[in-house]
Scaffold this active site. Sequence first.
Site, PDB file in Angstrom:
ATOM      1  N   ARG A  91       0.848  -1.193   0.000  1.00 42.42           N
ATOM      2  CA  ARG A  91       0.000   0.000   0.000  1.00 42.42           C
ATOM      3  C   ARG A  91       0.884   1.244   0.000  1.00 42.42           C
ATOM      4  O   ARG A  91       1.986   1.249   0.529  1.00 42.42           O
ATOM      5  CB  ARG A  91      -0.919   0.015   1.227  1.00 42.42           C
ATOM      6  CG  ARG A  91      -2.113  -0.922   1.074  1.00 42.42           C
ATOM      7  CD  ARG A  91      -3.032  -0.856   2.264  1.00 42.42           C
ATOM      8  NE  ARG A  91      -2.373  -1.357   3.446  1.00 42.42           N
ATOM      9  CZ  ARG A  91      -1.831  -0.606   4.390  1.00 42.42           C
ATOM     10  NH1 ARG A  91      -1.908   0.724   4.323  1.00 42.42           N
ATOM     11  NH2 ARG A  91      -1.218  -1.146   5.422  1.00 42.42           N
ATOM     12  N   TYR A 219      -1.746  -3.569  -6.506  1.00 37.97           N
ATOM     13  CA  TYR A 219      -1.511  -4.215  -5.210  1.00 37.97           C
ATOM     14  C   TYR A 219      -2.816  -4.297  -4.397  1.00 37.97           C
ATOM     15  O   TYR A 219      -3.596  -3.336  -4.348  1.00 37.97           O
ATOM     16  CB  TYR A 219      -0.446  -3.466  -4.405  1.00 37.97           C
ATOM     17  CG  TYR A 219      -0.325  -4.056  -3.011  1.00 37.97           C
ATOM     18  CD1 TYR A 219       0.300  -5.287  -2.825  1.00 37.97           C
ATOM     19  CD2 TYR A 219      -0.909  -3.434  -1.921  1.00 37.97           C
ATOM     20  CE1 TYR A 219       0.356  -5.873  -1.570  1.00 37.97           C
ATOM     21  CE2 TYR A 219      -0.859  -4.006  -0.654  1.00 37.97           C
ATOM     22  CZ  TYR A 219      -0.221  -5.223  -0.489  1.00 37.97           C
ATOM     23  OH  TYR A 219      -0.180  -5.805   0.755  1.00 37.97           O
ATOM     24  N   HIS A 248     -10.517  -2.626  11.589  1.00 39.81           N
ATOM     25  CA  HIS A 248      -9.421  -3.422  11.046  1.00 39.81           C
ATOM     26  C   HIS A 248      -9.131  -4.538  12.047  1.00 39.81           C
ATOM     27  O   HIS A 248      -8.130  -4.475  12.769  1.00 39.81           O
ATOM     28  CB  HIS A 248      -8.211  -2.494  10.868  1.00 39.81           C
ATOM     29  CG  HIS A 248      -7.070  -3.099  10.115  1.00 39.81           C
ATOM     30  ND1 HIS A 248      -5.780  -2.607  10.205  1.00 39.81           N
ATOM     31  CD2 HIS A 248      -7.019  -4.119   9.252  1.00 39.81           C
ATOM     32  CE1 HIS A 248      -4.992  -3.318   9.415  1.00 39.81           C
ATOM     33  NE2 HIS A 248      -5.710  -4.243   8.830  1.00 39.81           N
ATOM     34  N   SER A 270      -1.223  -3.690   9.964  1.00 42.87           N
ATOM     35  CA  SER A 270      -0.894  -4.620   8.885  1.00 42.87           C
ATOM     36  C   SER A 270       0.430  -5.321   9.173  1.00 42.87           C
ATOM     37  O   SER A 270       1.409  -4.678   9.575  1.00 42.87           O
ATOM     38  CB  SER A 270      -0.802  -3.873   7.558  1.00 42.87           C
ATOM     39  OG  SER A 270      -2.084  -3.411   7.209  1.00 42.87           O
ATOM     40  N   CYS A 272       1.079  -7.433  11.586  1.00 45.00           N
ATOM     41  CA  CYS A 272       1.385  -7.534  13.015  1.00 45.00           C
ATOM     42  C   CYS A 272       0.654  -8.685  13.688  1.00 45.00           C
ATOM     43  O   CYS A 272       0.540  -8.734  14.912  1.00 45.00           O
ATOM     44  CB  CYS A 272       1.072  -6.221  13.724  1.00 45.00           C
ATOM     45  SG  CYS A 272       2.191  -4.903  13.250  1.00 45.00           S
ATOM     46  N   ASP A 299      -9.128 -10.023   9.023  1.00 44.52           N
ATOM     47  CA  ASP A 299      -8.642  -8.668   8.709  1.00 44.52           C
ATOM     48  C   ASP A 299      -9.641  -7.552   9.021  1.00 44.52           C
ATOM     49  O   ASP A 299      -9.237  -6.486   9.445  1.00 44.52           O
ATOM     50  CB  ASP A 299      -8.250  -8.603   7.233  1.00 44.52           C
ATOM     51  CG  ASP A 299      -7.374  -7.399   6.899  1.00 44.52           C
ATOM     52  OD1 ASP A 299      -6.418  -7.131   7.653  1.00 44.52           O
ATOM     53  OD2 ASP A 299      -7.656  -6.716   5.905  1.00 44.52           O
ATOM     54  N   ARG A 390       2.256 -12.218  -0.867  1.00 41.85           N
ATOM     55  CA  ARG A 390       0.934 -12.533  -0.326  1.00 41.85           C
ATOM     56  C   ARG A 390       0.327 -13.767  -0.962  1.00 41.85           C
ATOM     57  O   ARG A 390       0.691 -14.157  -2.070  1.00 41.85           O
ATOM     58  CB  ARG A 390      -0.008 -11.345  -0.625  1.00 41.85           C
ATOM     59  CG  ARG A 390       0.410 -10.034   0.048  1.00 41.85           C
ATOM     60  CD  ARG A 390      -0.149  -9.947   1.433  1.00 41.85           C
ATOM     61  NE  ARG A 390       0.304  -8.770   2.157  1.00 41.85           N
ATOM     62  CZ  ARG A 390      -0.335  -8.297   3.241  1.00 41.85           C
ATOM     63  NH1 ARG A 390      -1.429  -8.868   3.675  1.00 41.85           N
ATOM     64  NH2 ARG A 390       0.138  -7.255   3.886  1.00 41.85           N
TER      65      ARG A 390
HETATM   66  P1  GDP Z   1      -1.548  -9.453   9.589  1.00 38.63           P
HETATM   67  O1  GDP Z   1      -1.104  -8.718   8.379  1.00 38.63           O
HETATM   68  O2  GDP Z   1      -1.899  -8.538  10.716  1.00 38.63           O
HETATM   69  O3  GDP Z   1      -2.631 -10.449   9.292  1.00 38.63           O
HETATM   70  O4  GDP Z   1      -0.292 -10.281  10.147  1.00 38.63           O
HETATM   71  P2  GDP Z   1       0.129 -11.825   9.985  1.00 38.63           P
HETATM   72  O5  GDP Z   1      -0.651 -12.706  10.902  1.00 38.63           O
HETATM   73  O6  GDP Z   1       0.124 -12.194   8.553  1.00 38.63           O
HETATM   74  O7  GDP Z   1       1.634 -11.780  10.522  1.00 38.63           O
HETATM   75  C1  GDP Z   1       2.566 -10.868  10.005  1.00 38.63           C
HETATM   76  C2  GDP Z   1       3.957 -11.302  10.380  1.00 38.63           C
HETATM   77  O8  GDP Z   1       4.094 -11.348  11.804  1.00 38.63           O
HETATM   78  C3  GDP Z   1       4.318 -12.679   9.864  1.00 38.63           C
HETATM   79  O9  GDP Z   1       5.643 -12.671   9.413  1.00 38.63           O
HETATM   80  C4  GDP Z   1       4.159 -13.560  11.086  1.00 38.63           C
HETATM   81  O10 GDP Z   1       4.993 -14.692  11.027  1.00 38.63           O
HETATM   82  C5  GDP Z   1       4.544 -12.630  12.227  1.00 38.63           C
HETATM   83  N1  GDP Z   1       3.845 -12.981  13.482  1.00 38.63           N
HETATM   84  C6  GDP Z   1       2.513 -13.213  13.642  1.00 38.63           C
HETATM   85  N2  GDP Z   1       2.224 -13.546  14.923  1.00 38.63           N
HETATM   86  C7  GDP Z   1       3.397 -13.533  15.606  1.00 38.63           C
HETATM   87  C8  GDP Z   1       3.768 -13.796  16.986  1.00 38.63           C
HETATM   88  O11 GDP Z   1       2.943 -14.131  17.833  1.00 38.63           O
HETATM   89  N3  GDP Z   1       5.076 -13.639  17.292  1.00 38.63           N
HETATM   90  C9  GDP Z   1       6.014 -13.269  16.366  1.00 38.63           C
HETATM   91  N4  GDP Z   1       7.281 -13.130  16.767  1.00 38.63           N
HETATM   92  N5  GDP Z   1       5.720 -13.019  15.059  1.00 38.63           N
HETATM   93  C10 GDP Z   1       4.428 -13.151  14.682  1.00 38.63           C
HETATM   94  P1  PGA Z   2      -2.890  -6.587   6.003  1.00 36.26           P
HETATM   95  O1  PGA Z   2      -3.236  -5.596   4.837  1.00 36.26           O
HETATM   96  O2  PGA Z   2      -1.413  -6.551   6.082  1.00 36.26           O
HETATM   97  O3  PGA Z   2      -3.570  -5.955   7.171  1.00 36.26           O
HETATM   98  O4  PGA Z   2      -3.375  -7.949   5.656  1.00 36.26           O
HETATM   99  C1  PGA Z   2      -3.330  -5.937   3.510  1.00 36.26           C
HETATM  100  C2  PGA Z   2      -3.197  -4.711   2.635  1.00 36.26           C
HETATM  101  O5  PGA Z   2      -2.552  -3.772   3.053  1.00 36.26           O
HETATM  102  O6  PGA Z   2      -3.747  -4.717   1.543  1.00 36.26           O
HETATM  103 MN    MN Z   3      -3.578 -10.589   7.422  1.00 35.40          MN
END
Ligand code: GDP
Ligand code: PGA
Ligand code: MN
Length: 610
Positions: A91, A219, A248, A270, A272, A299, A390
Amino acid sequence: PPGEPPLFAYPNGIMDAPTGSPAKAADDLKSWVAAVAARTRPSHVHWCDGSDAEYRRLTEAMVADGTLIPLHERKQPGSYLHRSDPSDVARLEDRTFICSENEADAGPLNNWKSPAEMKAILDPLFEGCMRGRTMYVVPYVMGPPGGDAAKVGVEITDSPYVAANMRIMTRMGRVALEELARKGHFTKGLHSTGDLSKENRYIAHFPDEDLIMSFSSNYGGNALLGKKCHALRLASVQARNEGWLAEHMLIVGVTNPQGETTYIAGAFPSACGKTNLAMLVPPVADRAQGWSVETVGDDIAWLRFGEDGRLWAVNPEHGFFGVAPGTSEETNRNALASCRANTLFTNVALKPDRTVWWEGLEPAPPECIDWLGQPWTPDSDHPAAHPNSRFTAPAGQCPSISDRWEDPQGVPIDAIVFGGRRSRVMPLAFEAFDWEHGTYLGATMSSEKTAAAEGTVGELRFDPMAMRPFCGYHIADYWRHWLEMGRKGNAGGGDKMPKVFHVNWFRRGEDGRFLWPGFGDNMRVLEWIVDRVQGAGDAVETPLGYRPTREELHMDDLGVSAEDEEALFAVNRDDWRAECDQRDAWFDLCGDRLPPELRQQNDALRERLG
Ligand code: GDP
Ligand code: PGA
Ligand code: MN
């Protein structure tokens, strides 16, 4: 292929299909599509019906022109790899605009241009931009069709990649026209690949017209307009006006050994941890005791009061747009199973056997093709998969998907969890004293930047309720709306509001390693939250809120040492006084518009710190 009928054709009475369609919505849609076609000059117009046959033809055509690479038929059936333009991988917040009539309504966190000024830039860019291309009309529903929460949108795009992604991420095609017949209103989204140059890249929102215009990026968050643009930025404005919340947030159900299911919504910026927490696999010992986890959404959550006065949440989406790197059998088995078939991968690496790879999936292959299409070996100086690569996968394929994920009523939410990515200062977990304090915790969330948006990774910034890039109006008005939702009395709110928690999985020790094991072990924190909601669960009062005890989190079983535990929960008073000062400066951004309760909460924290 030769012998088949032409791939795309003008609609064959499709607009007549939704019988009983409020005539005005249908007329609006037809005349808008005609006007866009007249301006953008596509060589064909294709109305998407959402069928399997249509999806097959879309993907076949993209394979034929090299947009998609088919993956191994047996190991990754129905799946494809797409490599984006190297400049179009995240983004772009600098190029994202809220074009409300008045600048003040966009607030201090959004870029603003007047609708007239933005259209003066975009109209010439859209002029003739689809020449030689097919224009896809993509009707979609956000939210389970037939429910009060469902909203219809129509995205017009000249990208078959976007149309195919929209089919996974939303309920797309005929079902949306049927929903339009019930709802009589749709959000307009106009998207073009343009020339993919950064100079011409704009993601513009017009809340007063319920319109999105996006140019020169394909994207996800910039181009799949149902997601961040519609379901968060424009929906947040509608939610304020109509008395609900567009957030979110992931939605997860946790069932305890007594068989009671508690639904929790969680806001994390995002990249996290939303997708990971939504699909958490509990450790063996917890499963043996009878704990289980189900996924409702990963999400976005739309929350509204039910007749019982509680907040009920639906997931408006139909698929996952997940971060690939770091996803593995150990960290997120459910996400991996979700994208085993029928998945579009973007910017991951390709192995010689035509399966995909990314950092963290399994040990690095001796050779592969990186996300840029170049040969790569473990000695290469850059990752093989882009850090924001992704997968787009159907939500129904997730092994942990809840039986209730498509319930038009949604699920009742008993806890809201806020969390950022903080290497320092922020403890592992604590509970807010009440809704107002919880709103303050959300309003002062901060997090280190990730690869999900352009910018410097690691830079700490405030990201209130994980909505900084997604709130479609003035952030102070948004906070006021949150406070008001908590005061709705018998109509909802009051005691029936969810309990609020704050977590941080990302605190690091002096040596730089994560202090908390995270992932499946986050279950210990979820269990504590469930216990607190059910009226059990020990907690100790701290200046920040109530924290769980060592026993509650089973620190012994986890092998977290007493020193690490202390570091995980440490509240360094000097750091926190500095944090309070930063929060004051943060609130100053809002001037008189700031709800006074938030400033008072900050003062109260300073007093508790002594
Ligand atoms: P989203 O974009 O908020 O859905 O985040 P994701 O669940 O896809 O996670 C984003 C990144 O954070 C990935 O690289 C994960 O492996 C990492 N991650 C997610 N949960 C944890 C956690 O509990 N501990 C650590 N150290 N990393 C995490
Ligand atoms: P996300 O966002 O990292 O919260 O999944 C996706 C996006 O920015 O399009
Ligand atoms: Mn996600």
